[in-house]
Design a protein around this motif. Sequence first.
Motif, PDB file in Angstrom:
ATOM      1  N   HIS A  14       0.817  -1.211   0.000  1.00  0.00           N
ATOM      2  CA  HIS A  14       0.000   0.000   0.000  1.00  0.00           C
ATOM      3  C   HIS A  14       0.852   1.263   0.000  1.00  0.00           C
ATOM      4  CE1 HIS A  14      -3.649  -2.219   0.278  1.00  0.00           C
ATOM      5  NE2 HIS A  14      -3.405  -2.704   1.490  1.00  0.00           N
ATOM      6  N   LEU A  23      -5.082   2.926   3.560  1.00  0.00           N
ATOM      7  CA  LEU A  23      -4.932   1.479   3.749  1.00  0.00           C
ATOM      8  C   LEU A  23      -3.593   1.156   4.409  1.00  0.00           C
ATOM      9  CD1 LEU A  23      -6.438   0.052   0.430  1.00  0.00           C
ATOM     10  CD2 LEU A  23      -7.495   0.204   2.694  1.00  0.00           C
ATOM     11  N   GLN A  26      -4.138   1.830   8.128  1.00  0.00           N
ATOM     12  CA  GLN A  26      -4.933   0.781   8.758  1.00  0.00           C
ATOM     13  C   GLN A  26      -4.104  -0.474   9.006  1.00  0.00           C
ATOM     14  OE1 GLN A  26      -8.440   0.121   6.354  1.00  0.00           O
ATOM     15  NE2 GLN A  26      -9.066   2.270   6.455  1.00  0.00           N
ATOM     16  N   THR A  27      -3.263  -0.828   8.055  1.00  0.00           N
ATOM     17  CA  THR A  27      -2.401  -2.005   8.214  1.00  0.00           C
ATOM     18  C   THR A  27      -1.438  -1.824   9.376  1.00  0.00           C
ATOM     19  OG1 THR A  27      -2.533  -2.446   5.834  1.00  0.00           O
ATOM     20  CG2 THR A  27      -0.718  -3.484   7.051  1.00  0.00           C
TER      21      THR A  27
END
Length: 392
Positions: A14, A23, A26-27
């Motif tokens: 990402h 993203l 979030q990871t």
Amino acid sequence: MSDQENYFITFNYHREVTRNLELARQTLESWAQAYPRALEPHGFLAAFTTQGSGHYDKAAEEGQKAIELDPDYAIGYTNVTFAYIHLNRLADAEAMLRRALERKIENVDFSLCRYFIAFLRGDEPAMEREMTQRQAKLEAQGFFEQQEALTAAYRARLKEAARLSDRAVLLSRQAGLRERAAQFEGARGVWSALFGLRQEGERDAAAALALHRSRDADYGPAFALAVLHQSAQAHKIVVDLEQRYPQDTSVQFSYLPVLRALEALNQGDPAKALEMTQVATPYDLAVPGTAFYVGSFFGAMYPVYVRGLAYSRLGHHREAAAEFQKILDHPGIVLNDPIGPMARLQLARALSASGDRVKSAAAYHDLLALWKDADPEIPVVRQARAEAAGYP
């Protein structure tokens, strides 16, 4: 692979491939929650994933967590220092550099940090001292020469800026860093276009595009071409960026809104231009890929600048002035990007058009003080001096 390796690969996909920073964030947050003692998610959250979204307080917090886990984590000090610089918290930035020095940690990025702190404070001796010291000790493939070029362009000393930029591009090319060299060429195209140097801007844009093509390397020449009303050439780059980078945060929320808005302005449609910039609003204070510290330090707050131009064309001069003032209120984000003095010029014009001659005169005064040693033949400088002459 292990669970942490899976997090690492997913994050890098990402961050580096799609460059979807939401993203990526979030990871990293899932990784940090699953493995509270893992250094990497906090270190990555302190860097571009968070700063590229404009959340500098969060970046500083995560960087501090990484340093707590490993007090010798050098890049952690860099990320936190830059976050504080972007927040204009210069004393805190200096404190981070002192902490690194106490642990005998030094890297080339610290030199850039010291230079920017001195620039923001207007400390010319400190800037000169940093330039002298780093030239004697460090080799960074043109990176430092480009900083000096930007500062010269910021002050409208474009002949000096061109000489330094030539050196920066040459050193980058000799080191095999073609993308970096292309970004440097693109940055030069941007300031040439902003200052009204059509021939130089078109030449610099062509040189950048011939040297290397990528999402960040393409932005400078596209912007320069759009400012110079070469909309057909700029539009081709817009189409390519749209097709190749549909999830990229910098592309979708900085580069494309700016380029589309400039195209609309060139077509005489300021209302559409204003609409094009609205999508960028949540990222107004973010540093895009071109402006992060591994880039070439231009491009931050360009959507705000173009939004101000759209308001001006619509005759909404107070709203325009507010946009240009927003740029001036965040010097730690703009740094030595020539968009800073350009915003001051546009602010003076918007204030004048709104009828506020006192504040307009003050803005012109500040701008011309900044450009006191400017090259005299620059079109925009001549225009600014002529406009300022109308005030007592």
